[in-house]
Motif scaffolding. Structure first.
Motif, mmCIF file in Angstrom:
data_model
loop_
_atom_site.group_PDB
_atom_site.id
_atom_site.type_symbol
_atom_site.label_atom_id
_atom_site.label_comp_id
_atom_site.label_asym_id
_atom_site.label_seq_id
_atom_site.Cartn_x
_atom_site.Cartn_y
_atom_site.Cartn_z
ATOM 1 N N LEU A 79 -0.470 4.850 10.871
ATOM 2 C CA LEU A 79 -0.796 4.955 9.454
ATOM 3 C C LEU A 79 -1.995 5.854 9.215
ATOM 4 O O LEU A 79 -2.896 5.941 10.043
ATOM 5 C CB LEU A 79 -1.099 3.558 8.918
ATOM 6 C CG LEU A 79 0.023 2.558 9.174
ATOM 7 C CD1 LEU A 79 -0.526 1.188 9.411
ATOM 8 C CD2 LEU A 79 1.003 2.580 8.041
ATOM 9 N N ARG A 80 -1.986 6.492 8.044
ATOM 10 C CA ARG A 80 -3.109 7.309 7.601
ATOM 11 C C ARG A 80 -3.161 7.208 6.079
ATOM 12 O O ARG A 80 -2.138 6.941 5.435
ATOM 13 C CB ARG A 80 -2.960 8.749 8.047
ATOM 14 C CG ARG A 80 -1.785 9.466 7.429
ATOM 15 C CD ARG A 80 -1.507 10.824 8.065
ATOM 16 N NE ARG A 80 -0.210 11.322 7.664
ATOM 17 C CZ ARG A 80 0.963 10.932 8.122
ATOM 18 N NH1 ARG A 80 1.007 10.007 9.063
ATOM 19 N NH2 ARG A 80 2.091 11.446 7.690
ATOM 20 N N PRO A 81 -4.335 7.416 5.492
ATOM 21 C CA PRO A 81 -4.411 7.366 4.037
ATOM 22 C C PRO A 81 -3.746 8.585 3.411
ATOM 23 O O PRO A 81 -3.681 9.649 4.025
ATOM 24 C CB PRO A 81 -5.917 7.358 3.753
ATOM 25 C CG PRO A 81 -6.533 7.972 4.951
ATOM 26 C CD PRO A 81 -5.630 7.670 6.112
ATOM 27 N N ASN A 82 -3.258 8.435 2.207
ATOM 28 C CA ASN A 82 -2.711 9.543 1.441
ATOM 29 C C ASN A 82 -3.881 10.108 0.629
ATOM 30 O O ASN A 82 -4.157 9.661 -0.488
ATOM 31 C CB ASN A 82 -1.577 9.067 0.530
ATOM 32 C CG ASN A 82 -0.956 10.191 -0.263
ATOM 33 O OD1 ASN A 82 -1.560 11.239 -0.459
ATOM 34 N ND2 ASN A 82 0.247 9.960 -0.740
ATOM 35 N N ALA A 83 -4.585 11.068 1.196
ATOM 36 C CA ALA A 83 -5.803 11.595 0.595
ATOM 37 C C ALA A 83 -5.565 12.163 -0.799
ATOM 38 O O ALA A 83 -6.373 11.955 -1.708
ATOM 39 C CB ALA A 83 -6.420 12.653 1.503
ATOM 40 N N GLU A 84 -4.455 12.854 -0.979
ATOM 41 C CA GLU A 84 -4.152 13.446 -2.282
ATOM 42 C C GLU A 84 -4.022 12.374 -3.362
ATOM 43 O O GLU A 84 -4.569 12.495 -4.452
ATOM 44 C CB GLU A 84 -2.866 14.261 -2.183
ATOM 45 C CG GLU A 84 -2.496 14.990 -3.452
ATOM 46 C CD GLU A 84 -1.234 15.821 -3.274
ATOM 47 O OE1 GLU A 84 -0.341 15.671 -4.120
ATOM 48 O OE2 GLU A 84 -1.154 16.598 -2.315
ATOM 49 N N LYS A 85 -3.311 11.303 -3.048
ATOM 50 C CA LYS A 85 -3.113 10.206 -4.006
ATOM 51 C C LYS A 85 -4.435 9.483 -4.280
ATOM 52 O O LYS A 85 -4.729 9.142 -5.426
ATOM 53 C CB LYS A 85 -2.072 9.238 -3.454
ATOM 54 C CG LYS A 85 -1.662 8.158 -4.388
ATOM 55 C CD LYS A 85 -0.692 8.692 -5.404
ATOM 56 C CE LYS A 85 0.070 7.542 -6.029
ATOM 57 N NZ LYS A 85 1.226 7.997 -6.767
ATOM 58 N N LEU A 140 0.840 -1.208 0.000
ATOM 59 C CA LEU A 140 0.000 0.000 0.000
ATOM 60 C C LEU A 140 0.874 1.256 0.000
ATOM 61 O O LEU A 140 0.554 2.238 -0.673
ATOM 62 C CB LEU A 140 -0.956 -0.005 1.192
ATOM 63 C CG LEU A 140 -2.085 -1.029 1.138
ATOM 64 C CD1 LEU A 140 -2.824 -1.075 2.473
ATOM 65 C CD2 LEU A 140 -3.048 -0.722 -0.002
ATOM 66 N N GLN A 141 1.966 1.222 0.750
ATOM 67 C CA GLN A 141 2.889 2.364 0.756
ATOM 68 C C GLN A 141 3.590 2.511 -0.582
ATOM 69 O O GLN A 141 3.754 3.625 -1.087
ATOM 70 C CB GLN A 141 3.918 2.232 1.880
ATOM 71 C CG GLN A 141 3.387 2.673 3.219
ATOM 72 C CD GLN A 141 4.477 2.804 4.261
ATOM 73 O OE1 GLN A 141 5.195 1.851 4.543
ATOM 74 N NE2 GLN A 141 4.589 3.981 4.842
ATOM 75 N N ARG A 142 3.986 1.401 -1.175
ATOM 76 C CA ARG A 142 4.664 1.437 -2.469
ATOM 77 C C ARG A 142 3.756 2.048 -3.534
ATOM 78 O O ARG A 142 4.218 2.802 -4.398
ATOM 79 C CB ARG A 142 5.076 0.028 -2.890
ATOM 80 C CG ARG A 142 5.992 -0.019 -4.088
ATOM 81 C CD ARG A 142 6.551 -1.419 -4.308
ATOM 82 N NE ARG A 142 5.614 -2.322 -4.937
ATOM 83 C CZ ARG A 142 5.278 -2.288 -6.227
ATOM 84 N NH1 ARG A 142 5.787 -1.378 -7.006
ATOM 85 N NH2 ARG A 142 4.444 -3.170 -6.733
ATOM 86 N N ALA A 143 2.452 1.781 -3.430
ATOM 87 C CA ALA A 143 1.485 2.359 -4.365
ATOM 88 C C ALA A 143 1.176 3.814 -4.020
ATOM 89 O O ALA A 143 0.507 4.504 -4.790
ATOM 90 C CB ALA A 143 0.208 1.529 -4.365
ATOM 91 N N GLY A 144 1.643 4.268 -2.855
ATOM 92 C CA GLY A 144 1.423 5.654 -2.441
ATOM 93 C C GLY A 144 0.085 5.898 -1.780
ATOM 94 O O GLY A 144 -0.316 7.038 -1.592
#
Length: 102
Positions: free
Chosen positions: A77-83, A60-64
């Motif tokens: 952990l938190r979601p990458n809202a922009e991505k 999941l991190q590798r996918a951003g």
């Protein structure tokens, strides 16, 4: 394969795995509640080993799709809202969901 196409495919591949989608959903739920979720919480809530959780989080991190921070020995952990927003916009565009329907 162009970089944008590769990034889109990487996210699709990451989300195609049900465990990863479940982890991302749980992380997003914590974010919606105004916070982050600890890796230890995910290990306690999901019926797989800590190593399996770590593997899926790495993808999941590798996918951003997620971001993390360390606090001592704990990973949060938190979601990458922009991505995620950019991915959703691209998905709508590719599926022609942005077009006006008569």
């Amino acid at each position: 394969m162009p970089e944008a196409e590769n990034a889109f495919a990487c996210i699709c591949k990451a989300l195609a795995e049900p465990m990863r989608f479940g982890l991302l959903s749980r992380i997003a739920q914590a974010d919606a509640d105004g916070g982050e979720v600890g890796c230890k919480t995910l290990v306690a809530e999901f019926p797989v080993s800590q190593a399996t959780i770590s593997h899926h989080l790495k993808e999941l991190q590798r996918a951003g799709l997620i971001e993390s921070r360390m606090d001592g020995a704990c990973l949060f952990l938190r979601p990458n809202a922009e991505k995620l927003e950019a991915f959703c916009d691209e998905l709508r565009e590719r599926l022609a969901l942005n077009s006006v329907r008569a």
